[in-house]
Design an enzyme around this catalytic site. Structure first.
Site, mmCIF file in Angstrom:
data_model
loop_
_atom_site.group_PDB
_atom_site.id
_atom_site.type_symbol
_atom_site.label_atom_id
_atom_site.label_comp_id
_atom_site.label_asym_id
_atom_site.label_seq_id
_atom_site.Cartn_x
_atom_site.Cartn_y
_atom_site.Cartn_z
ATOM 1 N N ASN A 160 0.800 -1.238 0.000
ATOM 2 C CA ASN A 160 0.000 0.000 0.000
ATOM 3 C C ASN A 160 0.822 1.272 0.000
ATOM 4 O OD1 ASN A 160 0.903 -0.540 2.562
ATOM 5 N ND2 ASN A 160 -0.962 0.172 3.560
ATOM 6 N N GLU A 165 8.625 1.890 14.340
ATOM 7 C CA GLU A 165 9.374 2.528 13.256
ATOM 8 C C GLU A 165 9.345 4.028 13.504
ATOM 9 O OE1 GLU A 165 7.884 0.942 9.441
ATOM 10 O OE2 GLU A 165 9.518 -0.517 9.642
ATOM 11 N N GLU A 198 5.283 -4.580 11.677
ATOM 12 C CA GLU A 198 4.269 -3.526 11.545
ATOM 13 C C GLU A 198 3.083 -4.186 10.849
ATOM 14 O OE1 GLU A 198 6.303 -0.174 13.163
ATOM 15 O OE2 GLU A 198 4.242 -0.574 12.623
ATOM 16 N N CYS A 204 -3.156 0.406 7.059
ATOM 17 C CA CYS A 204 -3.202 -0.487 8.234
ATOM 18 C C CYS A 204 -3.742 0.210 9.469
ATOM 19 C CB CYS A 204 -1.802 -0.974 8.515
ATOM 20 S SG CYS A 204 -0.687 0.399 8.706
HETATM 21 O O1 TXE Z 1 0.346 -8.249 3.403
HETATM 22 P P1 TXE Z 1 0.984 -9.688 3.330
HETATM 23 P P2 TXE Z 1 -0.106 -7.378 2.141
HETATM 24 C C1 TXE Z 1 -0.822 -4.780 6.570
HETATM 25 C C2 TXE Z 1 -2.285 -4.508 6.383
HETATM 26 C C3 TXE Z 1 -2.744 -5.766 5.682
HETATM 27 C C4 TXE Z 1 -1.547 -6.205 4.895
HETATM 28 C C5 TXE Z 1 -1.730 -5.899 3.440
HETATM 29 O O2 TXE Z 1 -2.889 -4.309 7.615
HETATM 30 O O3 TXE Z 1 -3.061 -6.739 6.668
HETATM 31 O O4 TXE Z 1 -0.419 -5.488 5.391
HETATM 32 O O5 TXE Z 1 -0.510 -5.993 2.800
HETATM 33 C C6 TXE Z 1 5.537 -11.094 2.297
HETATM 34 N N1 TXE Z 1 7.466 -15.063 4.931
HETATM 35 N N2 TXE Z 1 -0.111 -3.528 6.661
HETATM 36 O O6 TXE Z 1 -1.294 -8.029 1.540
HETATM 37 O O7 TXE Z 1 0.268 -10.627 2.467
HETATM 38 C C7 TXE Z 1 4.786 -10.684 1.063
HETATM 39 O O8 TXE Z 1 5.451 -11.149 -0.098
HETATM 40 C C8 TXE Z 1 8.011 -13.862 4.632
HETATM 41 C C9 TXE Z 1 0.376 -3.106 7.962
HETATM 42 O O9 TXE Z 1 1.082 -7.129 1.268
HETATM 43 O O10 TXE Z 1 1.202 -10.049 4.744
HETATM 44 C C10 TXE Z 1 4.804 -9.162 1.197
HETATM 45 O O11 TXE Z 1 6.016 -8.644 0.705
HETATM 46 N N3 TXE Z 1 7.378 -12.911 3.908
HETATM 47 C C11 TXE Z 1 1.263 -1.912 7.878
HETATM 48 C C12 TXE Z 1 4.718 -8.951 2.695
HETATM 49 O O12 TXE Z 1 5.082 -10.190 3.294
HETATM 50 C C13 TXE Z 1 6.127 -13.171 3.484
HETATM 51 C C14 TXE Z 1 0.934 -0.907 6.861
HETATM 52 C C15 TXE Z 1 3.322 -8.561 3.177
HETATM 53 O O13 TXE Z 1 2.414 -9.458 2.616
HETATM 54 C C16 TXE Z 1 5.484 -14.402 3.753
HETATM 55 C C17 TXE Z 1 0.568 -1.508 5.620
HETATM 56 C C18 TXE Z 1 6.222 -15.364 4.513
HETATM 57 N N4 TXE Z 1 5.694 -16.555 4.829
HETATM 58 C C19 TXE Z 1 0.003 -2.763 5.552
HETATM 59 N N5 TXE Z 1 4.240 -14.357 3.198
HETATM 60 C C20 TXE Z 1 1.656 -1.232 9.164
HETATM 61 N N6 TXE Z 1 1.239 -1.681 10.330
HETATM 62 O O14 TXE Z 1 2.395 -0.291 9.088
HETATM 63 C C21 TXE Z 1 4.122 -13.162 2.592
HETATM 64 N N7 TXE Z 1 5.252 -12.443 2.754
#
Ligand code: TXE
Length: 494
Positions: A155, A468, A252, A286
């Protein structure tokens, strides 16, 4: 030019240059605004990860022997380069994410530069302590961790990359960054900017790929730390994957945050905040305040203004400067958010407005080929409804009414998440009294989602580990050594 010629190729950035790497597996990256192909993304393989780690280790040994001031100058120059390239990088971000160009220009690239400037300015001041002891003295050394990995969500791609790289590099570390598989573009722009600013090759490497590459980084024995921005389930997988090496981890993660509006609140401001907390970046934020608690006395007045202003939001082509709301990241995500809309209706909530797929945008352009959804407001909600408990990560606002302060605090805290919270009231005692009782790490009084680099950002409970931004980030990218210096003899009983 046919589509192929215009297509980008998103590869690895290792040891100071774009590299095709193993180049064996790839997928197409689409523009959310019309689902046309932007280019081909190449999945990093084992050998690419090894090359990235070797290169980062080499860079780390050069970088850790520089002074903080020398490191700071490279970060400051990188920020200058990002600001110089603001329009170009913002357009790439908008094409990748689907967010309005006005947001990419005002927030994404700028906040990445802010982080580099803030930690670039701080680099020379990162130091330990000196303690006078009896015929001896002691001192501490905040030492770098080594090669750190950053893993990003889709995002805020370049902001997330910079919020991780800036403190990491300021503290003397090297970083390997993996952007989300859905948004491969702007991390490569950050990598180029670091090189042009004089960083040693390998100081900031970029590897592309899905969760499998993230898991390889997590399990790699020569990577000292993982910093994730992503969902709670992914955070749990990373923490588990890092456990056997006791690797340092900061997370995060997601949220389902409360925004509480008391009867004495300034209603126009509270409505502005509720809209920012649910519809900015198509609600794909998020820290969003997606549970909007409104005190019963002002509920009707609040809803009239919220509905009227929400229905005026200009949805359309993200590349149009007049657009206020763009396209959701992917067709799959649009389907997921639409299922939450159906769930809300099925559970008895009232869909006050929105939640449909528009055919035309605010200028009458056909947008049926993109992932667009009109901002949705649910009323007559109950805390137990799925739309009030699960993170939707889309433009869906749930209104919950309340009577007393004690009641709303208990309801706001009744969640496994704890990322953020907001309170609107003109009663200064009540504002602080309530915010101090909310179980959330990143809070606002009479505003929402303002995240200056000077303040820590992060969550309580299952919304994350660590912080962060601000001085708080330094402890997550250093390890503290204490040194005792004897000025006398060793007193020994032997
Ligand atoms: O998350 P995903 P997304 C959160 C938001 C939502 C999510 C959306 O709340 O829940 O992010 O983003 C990698 N081992 N935040 O869909 O699917 C994956 O390739 C290691 C919080 O992208 O969890 C991607 O690069 N890595 C935030 C990243 O993890 C793995 C602000 C995130 O993917 C993995 C923005 C694994 N097993 C969004 N599986 C905040 N709190 O600041 C996936 N990935």
């Amino acid at each position: 030019m046919d589509n192929n010629e215009k297509r980008m190729v998103y590869t690895q950035f290792i040891d100071g240059a774009l590299t095709a790497g193993s180049n064996r597996e790839s997928w197409i990256n689409y523009n959310p605004a019309d689902n046309t192909p932007l280019g081909e993304v190449y999945q990093a393989k084992d050998e690419d990860i090894e090359a990235a780690v070797n290169s980062s280790e080499k860079a780390f040994h050069i970088w850790r022997n520089k002074t903080g001031a020398e490191r700071g100058r490279v970060l400051l120059k990188t920020a200058e380069i990002l600001r110089y390239r603001l329009e170009q990088i913002a357009l790439l971000e908008t094409q990748d994410v689907g967010k309005p160009i006005s947001e990419s220009l005002a927030v994404d690239v700028s906040s990445a530069a802010d982080a580099l400037e803030y930690f670039g300015g701080m680099a020379a001041t990162i130091h330990g302590d000196y303690v006078d002891l009896k015929n001896a003295f002691g001192y501490t050394r905040p030492e770098p961790l080594g090669v750190c990995a950053g893993i990003g969500a889709w995002n805020y791609p370049i902001q997330i990359a910079a919020w991780k790289a800036a403190p990491a590099l300021a503290c003397g570390n090297a970083m390997i960054f993996k952007p989300s598989e859905l948004t491969p573009a702007t991390a490569l722009e950050l990598a180029k900017a670091f090189m042009e600013a004089g960083a040693p090759p390998g100081l900031f490497n970029v590897v592309q790929g899905d969760g499998r590459v993230g898991a390889m980084l997590t399990g790699h024995p020569r990577i000292a730390k993982i910093s994730l921005t992503g969902s709670v389930p992914t955070g749990k997988k990373i923490l588990a994957g890092a456990a056997n090496q006791l690797k340092k981890v900061t997370l995060e993660l997601g949220g389902k945050s409360p925004l509480i509006v008391f009867e004495d609140a300034d209603i126009p401001n509270a409505v502005s905040a509720a809209m920012l907390a649910n519809f900015y970046t198509q609600g794909e934020v998020c820290s969003n305040g997606t549970r909007v608690f409104v005190q019963q006395q002002i509920l009707d007045a609040f809803l009239v203004q919220l509905k009227e202003r929400t229905e005026k939001i200009r949805i359309g082509d993200p590349a149009d400067p007049d657009t206020q709301m763009g396209a959701l990241i992917s067709k799959a995500h649009l389907e997921k958010v639409s299922r939450f809309i159906d769930s809300g209706k099925a559970s008895g909530a009232t869909l006050l407005t929105g939640g449909i797929r528009p055919e035309k945008d605010f200028k009458g352009r056909d947008i049926t080929s993109g992932n667009f959804l009109t901002p949705a407001i649910f009323t007559n909600c109950d805390d137990s409804m799925e739309i009030c408990r699960e993170e939707i990560f889309g433009p869906v606002l749930s209104i919950l009414s309340f009577d007393s302060e004690e009641e709303v605090i208990a309801r706001a805290n009744n969640t496994e998440f704890g990322l953020s919270a907001g309170v609107f009231t003109n009663d200064i005692k009540r504002g602080h009294r309530v915010i101090h009782q909310l179980q959330a790490g990143t809070c606002w009084i009479n505003n929402y989602n303002i995240t200056p680099i000077e303040l820590p950002f992060g969550g309580y409970k299952q919304s994350g580990l660590g912080r962060e931004n601000s001085l708080a980030a330094i402890q997550h990218y250093t390890q503290l050594k204490s040194v005792y210096v004897e000025l006398g003899n060793v007193e020994s009983p032997y």
